[in-house]
Scaffold this motif. Structure first.
Motif: not given
Length: 98
Positions: A71-98
């Motif tokens: 509810r309090r984080t936003l999906p990052d549509p690019r996260a899964a393409s960063v690495s297979s590690w990011h793609a393996a779990a939904w909680w790693r696919q949320r927007i990070r601070e820049t």
């Protein structure tokens, strides 16, 4: 897993969710103690290893926290393409601070 790993991971995950604001952004810190996704990874490992009764109890707590995290984080549509590690779990696919 070490003694107290689940309690520590729950504490870190809950602490992240207690921060004020409508949306929460994950940091890019290399310190696992500052990253709620590391805590969520630990909880996932515990859920895989626990016997059914304990898994059910922990799973209920984690499900409540996950709902708040989603509810309090936003999906990052690019996260899964960063690495297979990011793609393996939904909680790693949320927007990070820049």
């Amino acid at each position: 897993m070490w003694h107290g790993a689940v309690a520590e991971a729950l504490h870190r995950y809950e602490s992240f969710l207690r921060k004020p604001g409508r949306y929460l952004y994950l940091s890019w810190s290399d310190c696992p103690c500052c990253d709620p996704t590391d805590a969520r990874d630990t909880l996932e490992e515990a859920l895989r290893r626990l016997p059914p009764a304990a898994r059910g109890r922990l799973g209920a707590v984690v499900a409540r926290l996950d709902a708040e995290f989603l509810r309090r984080t936003l999906p990052d549509p690019r996260a899964a393409s960063v690495s297979s590690w990011h793609a393996a779990a939904w909680w790693r696919q949320r927007i990070r601070e820049t």
